[in-house]
Write a protein that holds these residues in place. Structure first.
Motif, mmCIF file in Angstrom:
data_model
loop_
_atom_site.group_PDB
_atom_site.id
_atom_site.type_symbol
_atom_site.label_atom_id
_atom_site.label_comp_id
_atom_site.label_asym_id
_atom_site.label_seq_id
_atom_site.Cartn_x
_atom_site.Cartn_y
_atom_site.Cartn_z
ATOM 1 N N MET A 1 20.807 -37.114 42.203
ATOM 2 C CA MET A 1 20.267 -36.856 40.890
ATOM 3 C C MET A 1 19.443 -38.062 40.435
ATOM 4 S SD MET A 1 22.067 -36.649 37.178
ATOM 5 C CE MET A 1 22.953 -35.146 37.266
ATOM 6 N N THR A 2 18.319 -37.797 39.826
ATOM 7 C CA THR A 2 17.468 -38.852 39.300
ATOM 8 C C THR A 2 18.008 -39.307 37.946
ATOM 9 O OG1 THR A 2 15.570 -37.839 40.359
ATOM 10 C CG2 THR A 2 15.118 -39.414 38.615
ATOM 11 N N GLU A 3 18.109 -40.597 37.763
ATOM 12 C CA GLU A 3 18.568 -41.120 36.474
ATOM 13 C C GLU A 3 17.450 -41.053 35.455
ATOM 14 O OE1 GLU A 3 20.838 -44.643 36.067
ATOM 15 O OE2 GLU A 3 21.631 -44.467 38.097
ATOM 16 N N ILE A 4 17.809 -40.687 34.244
ATOM 17 C CA ILE A 4 16.869 -40.640 33.132
ATOM 18 C C ILE A 4 17.351 -41.657 32.107
ATOM 19 C CG2 ILE A 4 15.895 -39.228 31.290
ATOM 20 C CD1 ILE A 4 16.434 -36.774 33.073
ATOM 21 N N PRO A 5 16.522 -42.617 31.746
ATOM 22 C CA PRO A 5 16.934 -43.603 30.739
ATOM 23 C C PRO A 5 17.375 -42.905 29.448
ATOM 24 C CG PRO A 5 14.875 -44.267 31.759
ATOM 25 C CD PRO A 5 15.159 -42.863 32.239
ATOM 26 N N GLY A 6 18.529 -43.296 28.945
ATOM 27 C CA GLY A 6 19.055 -42.718 27.709
ATOM 28 C C GLY A 6 19.945 -41.512 27.911
ATOM 29 N N ILE A 7 20.158 -41.120 29.164
ATOM 30 C CA ILE A 7 21.019 -39.968 29.444
ATOM 31 C C ILE A 7 22.031 -40.347 30.510
ATOM 32 C CG2 ILE A 7 21.151 -37.616 30.335
ATOM 33 C CD1 ILE A 7 18.400 -37.091 29.200
ATOM 34 N N ASP A 8 23.317 -40.096 30.212
ATOM 35 C CA ASP A 8 24.382 -40.250 31.205
ATOM 36 C C ASP A 8 25.052 -38.889 31.312
ATOM 37 O OD1 ASP A 8 26.658 -40.704 32.701
ATOM 38 O OD2 ASP A 8 27.075 -42.654 31.782
ATOM 39 N N SER A 9 24.700 -38.130 32.320
ATOM 40 C CA SER A 9 25.179 -36.754 32.444
ATOM 41 C C SER A 9 26.660 -36.656 32.782
ATOM 42 C CB SER A 9 24.355 -36.004 33.484
ATOM 43 O OG SER A 9 24.451 -36.642 34.742
ATOM 44 N N ALA A 10 27.302 -37.768 33.131
ATOM 45 C CA ALA A 10 28.720 -37.744 33.493
ATOM 46 C C ALA A 10 29.655 -37.944 32.302
ATOM 47 C CB ALA A 10 29.001 -38.818 34.542
ATOM 48 N N VAL A 11 29.131 -38.393 31.166
ATOM 49 C CA VAL A 11 29.975 -38.704 30.006
ATOM 50 C C VAL A 11 30.295 -37.434 29.225
ATOM 51 C CG1 VAL A 11 30.081 -39.955 27.818
ATOM 52 C CG2 VAL A 11 29.052 -41.028 29.814
ATOM 53 N N HIS A 75 14.473 -36.165 21.319
ATOM 54 C CA HIS A 75 14.294 -37.610 21.469
ATOM 55 C C HIS A 75 13.876 -38.157 20.107
ATOM 56 C CE1 HIS A 75 12.959 -41.486 22.843
ATOM 57 N NE2 HIS A 75 13.248 -41.198 24.108
ATOM 58 N N TYR A 76 14.784 -38.869 19.430
ATOM 59 C CA TYR A 76 14.502 -39.403 18.092
ATOM 60 C C TYR A 76 13.344 -40.400 18.119
ATOM 61 C CZ TYR A 76 18.736 -37.343 16.065
ATOM 62 O OH TYR A 76 19.691 -36.472 15.625
ATOM 63 N N GLY A 77 13.289 -41.247 19.137
ATOM 64 C CA GLY A 77 12.244 -42.262 19.204
ATOM 65 C C GLY A 77 10.856 -41.671 19.357
ATOM 66 N N GLU A 78 10.755 -40.582 20.106
ATOM 67 C CA GLU A 78 9.467 -39.931 20.323
ATOM 68 C C GLU A 78 9.228 -38.781 19.354
ATOM 69 O OE1 GLU A 78 9.396 -38.886 24.473
ATOM 70 O OE2 GLU A 78 9.542 -40.982 25.109
ATOM 71 N N ASN A 79 10.272 -38.423 18.582
ATOM 72 C CA ASN A 79 10.198 -37.355 17.581
ATOM 73 C C ASN A 79 9.716 -36.039 18.204
ATOM 74 O OD1 ASN A 79 10.746 -36.590 14.919
ATOM 75 N ND2 ASN A 79 8.586 -36.718 14.368
ATOM 76 N N GLN A 80 10.339 -35.691 19.342
ATOM 77 C CA GLN A 80 9.961 -34.452 20.008
ATOM 78 C C GLN A 80 11.090 -33.952 20.911
ATOM 79 O OE1 GLN A 80 6.484 -35.257 22.360
ATOM 80 N NE2 GLN A 80 7.565 -36.550 23.814
ATOM 81 N N TYR A 81 10.956 -32.659 21.277
ATOM 82 C CA TYR A 81 11.914 -32.099 22.227
ATOM 83 C C TYR A 81 11.750 -32.801 23.563
ATOM 84 C CZ TYR A 81 13.005 -28.562 18.814
ATOM 85 O OH TYR A 81 13.409 -27.926 17.680
ATOM 86 N N TYR A 82 12.818 -32.762 24.352
ATOM 87 C CA TYR A 82 12.877 -33.543 25.579
ATOM 88 C C TYR A 82 13.551 -32.705 26.653
ATOM 89 C CZ TYR A 82 13.392 -37.946 28.171
ATOM 90 O OH TYR A 82 13.301 -38.963 29.103
ATOM 91 N N ASP A 83 13.144 -32.868 27.893
ATOM 92 C CA ASP A 83 13.803 -32.195 29.012
ATOM 93 C C ASP A 83 14.930 -33.075 29.524
ATOM 94 O OD1 ASP A 83 12.146 -29.945 29.070
ATOM 95 O OD2 ASP A 83 10.640 -31.013 30.246
ATOM 96 N N GLY A 84 16.067 -32.475 29.763
ATOM 97 C CA GLY A 84 17.198 -33.236 30.258
ATOM 98 C C GLY A 84 18.038 -32.411 31.211
#
Length: 114
Positions: A1-11, A75-84
């Motif tokens: 799995m590719t890591e995405i900054p700001g997302i920890d899919s295991a938590v 994504h609050y910082g970008e003020n837009q929907y995000y793919d995760g």
């Protein structure tokens, strides 16, 4: 799995309701899950807006809806929907949990942020 900054899919999520609202006897309209640490907070329509407060104070910019049937990220910082990616279960609050939730006042509709 590719890591995405700001997302920890295991938590896993921190619970089934807004952490801060439960601590103070408050209430929420909808729930958001921090994609990095699993913190469950209330949405920006809720009076206290704990999810966005958590994002600002923690530096964790991405949330996912914690409502049944919803799988979108914001994504609050970008003020837009995000793919995760898929996150650790559960994906939402229990379907039988009422909306709004917590210690809901009779006049709750008049207290929503629009």
């Amino acid at each position: 799995m590719t890591e995405i900054p700001g997302i920890d899919s295991a938590v896993p999520p921190s619970g089934t309701g807004c952490v801060e609202c439960l601590e103070i006897g408050g209430w929420w309209f909808h729930l958001r899950r921090c994609a990095q640490c699993g913190h469950i907070g209330c949405c920006d329509s809720s009076p206290a807006q704990h999810a966005s407060v958590h994002a600002r104070e923690s530096g964790h910019p991405i949330v996912r809806s914690f409502e049944p049937g919803e799988d979108w990220f914001w994504h609050y910082g970008e003020n837009q929907y995000y793919d995760g990616p898929a996150l650790a279960p559960p994906d939402s609050r229990p379907e039988d949990q009422p909306v709004p939730g917590g210690n809901v006042p009779a006049d709750w509709k008049s207290k929503l942020n629009r």
